[in-house]
Write a protein that holds these residues in place. Sequence first.
Motif, short mmCIF file in Angstrom:
data_model
loop_
_atom_site.label_atom_id
_atom_site.label_comp_id
_atom_site.label_asym_id
_atom_site.label_seq_id
_atom_site.Cartn_x
_atom_site.Cartn_y
_atom_site.Cartn_z
N ASP A 103 12.49 1.19 -4.23
CA ASP A 103 11.50 0.10 -4.27
C ASP A 103 11.76 -0.97 -3.20
O ASP A 103 10.86 -1.71 -2.83
N GLU A 108 14.35 -6.60 1.64
CA GLU A 108 13.94 -6.98 0.27
C GLU A 108 15.15 -7.07 -0.65
O GLU A 108 15.20 -7.91 -1.56
N GLU B 570 0.37 -11.11 -5.61
CA GLU B 570 1.40 -11.59 -4.69
C GLU B 570 2.00 -10.43 -3.90
O GLU B 570 2.14 -10.48 -2.68
N GLU B 571 2.34 -9.38 -4.63
CA GLU B 571 3.00 -8.23 -4.01
C GLU B 571 2.10 -7.51 -3.01
O GLU B 571 2.57 -6.95 -2.03
N HIS B 601 2.50 -3.32 -15.20
CA HIS B 601 2.65 -3.57 -13.77
C HIS B 601 2.23 -2.32 -12.98
O HIS B 601 1.50 -2.40 -11.98
N THR B 605 -0.85 -2.16 -10.40
CA THR B 605 -0.58 -1.81 -9.01
C THR B 605 -1.40 -0.60 -8.58
O THR B 605 -2.04 -0.62 -7.52
#
Lengths: 118, 707
Positions: A103, A108, B570-571, B601, B605
Amino acid sequence: MVVEDDQNNRNLYQTVLSNAGFKVEVAADGGEGLTKCQAGGYDLVLLDVMLPKMDGVGILTELKKNPPKIPNKKIYLLTNLTHDPILKEAVSLGAIDVILKTDVNPEELVKKVKEILG
Amino acid sequence: MDIVITVITVTANLILGLIVFLKNPKRKTNRLFIVLALIVSAWSIANYFSLKTFNLDEAIKWIRIVMAITSLMFAAILHLSLNFPESDRSIKKIFILFDVVWIVATTLLSLTPLVFSHATLANEAITPIPGPAIPFFGLYVASHIIGTIVILIKKLRKSVGAVREQVRFMLLGLAVTYVLAFITTFLFVVLFKITSLVFLGPNYTLILISAVTYAIVKHRLFDIRLVIARSVSYSLLLVILGSIYSGGLFIVSSLITKTSTPAASLISSTILALIIAYTFQPLRSLLEKTTDKIFFKERYDTEAVLNTLSKTMATSLTLGDVTARILTIITHELRLTDATFAIINDKDIYIVESQHHDKPLDMTKGDIEKMADPEKLLILDEMEESPLKDFMRKKEISLAVPLLTKQHFMGFLLLGEKSSGEIFFDQDVNFLSILGPELSVALQNAQRFEEISRFNITLQEEVKKATGELESANEKLKKLDQVKDEFISIASHDLRSPMATVKNYIWLARSELGKADTKAKKDLDIALESTEHGISLVADMLDVSRIEAGRIELNPEKLDAKHEIELVVEELKKQAADKQITLNSEVKSDLSVNADKERVHQVLTNLTVNAIKFTPANGKVTIMGFKKEKTIEITIADTGIGIKKEDLGKLFTKFGKLESGTNVPSTQGTGLGLFISKNIVELSGGKIRVESTPGKGSKFSFTLPSS
């Protein structure tokens, strides 16, 4: 401290985190990971789950049985397992959360570690 | 008159003798019987002549002949008794020889003046005067009469069944004959000096001959106890009524002598007659009942027993139960030593015996089939000599009731002797004839019931076995599923690990490039994108396999969907911006839901990434959240290319990726996202739906339970 058996990943995490200004120690397998964790005193342990010699759950179990004199502040799981029952067990044994390796890219990850350590 | 009686007696005796003889000329009993019949006839004739003549010389000759025949007659009766109905082998030959000598001597002696010396006329009747040897003659007669009675009583005690009844008949005949003869030829002559009844003597012989004939010839003998019982009851009735009447008359006559009115005597006689008329019937039935109780201890009420048996048959279901109960009732009511059911089925013979059966009946199916005569009862005493009769005798079966239904022959109810040794009378035979068919039906029902029960048990066992097999198969499958699940989990992990390394190093390589290397950077971006695609494919495959195995686990918790929506915005904001798409959320209220955070989530997504993917530049993607009654609804709306109506159906299926009309590279989606989202939403207790207008845009909405 990063406990990670894949040499390439281990090196990368060490380099990236060191470049970001963190003092990084690494362990290449479960045995080494446990020894270092038992010494204690880490602000953050990034613990892989699938490890040779002793897996992440094994390390957490041992730590719970014999807590180090100087405690490790935070333990996060850094793994590629998703929604595996084993993760739930690990969290119940003291890990705070799971970071999925795929991920996050190195940038990050650094960001995440900065967040965790405030 | 005398001649008529004599002729009738002689003729009847001879006919009876012949009937018995012709029935079985080889049998000793039958031969002896015709000899007796001849002797008795001769005696009757001689007796007639002795009484007819008035010449003293002629009379004494006839009397001597009568005496000689008399001696032969007692001898014949004794020897018939010895051989009646079968020869008694326990008697030693020396006694027989001695007796024959004695018979011959006495017969010859009777013809001499030593027994009766001469005859005189006394009271106008010819009277023989006894000679010196008369005591010898008396002794001879007495010994033979007593001998006969002793022999018969011994036989009566030892015998059972029909033999017993035959002996009883002979004894009765003898007793009646002797008693009557004693009364008329001795008692009346000696005590009352009445000789006018002597001529009746020959008639009595008819009683004896008839009784013995009946006993020999007839198979099923009628119950002579009935004769005896009725005789006794009527005699008592006569005595009682006679006493009442004579006593009454005596009282009346004594009264008459005092008052002397004919009217009073008429009234008292009328009263007496009325008393007798009214008391006759109840008195008779009372006496009959009393005598029946004495003589027919074994009697049973056919109807009552049949009723009891019917009830038993109706209330018992199993073969074992019904047979055992019936045997108990029958052996008790008919006073049998034992009774047995021998029932045959396809392969075997089923034998149920009554209690107190000392010798178990050893019979095979073959034996039963050999016996099979489904038409009538097999009564041992009435059967002709045959192998079957021998077999039944050997197995101590006195009577066999065939069990026969319309369809087939089932077997027999086999009865032993009666405890009393009596034969099976008409009442028994009638009773068993009625019972037979009823029993057959009841037993067949019981047999069928058992077959059905057995079948049920087998069926239950089969079902149990099958269920067990299924359960163990299911258990194995579950285990296999678990192994598969673990395998997929490990496999996806192991696939992901190198991908993570690749992803990290591509990133590293890209970050190490100088600013001028735009071309190389672009190439690495493609590599990175493909790696991301590979990673999400692995993740989706893992989810699909878990969904299909039903092993996907959700951990619902109370969470704010508004926060989740904002997080996803946001992502993905950067991704949308790269495509010049505006991504924002419109959530007014607080959206508290009960759901798995990670999975919510994931769904958000998935749907948002899809929307961005299918929306051209300058488009807009909006995530909206509303609170409904017990759910909250989240909608992801875009201004994209939309979906054709015919494609809507397969949208949520596995690999339901739509190729038609999209200008999106196929590598960018796994085609599993909507399938996974739909399953996650449904497992969370919500619903997912889509509205779309081709060219204008799509709206994906899903609900979640509000907390």
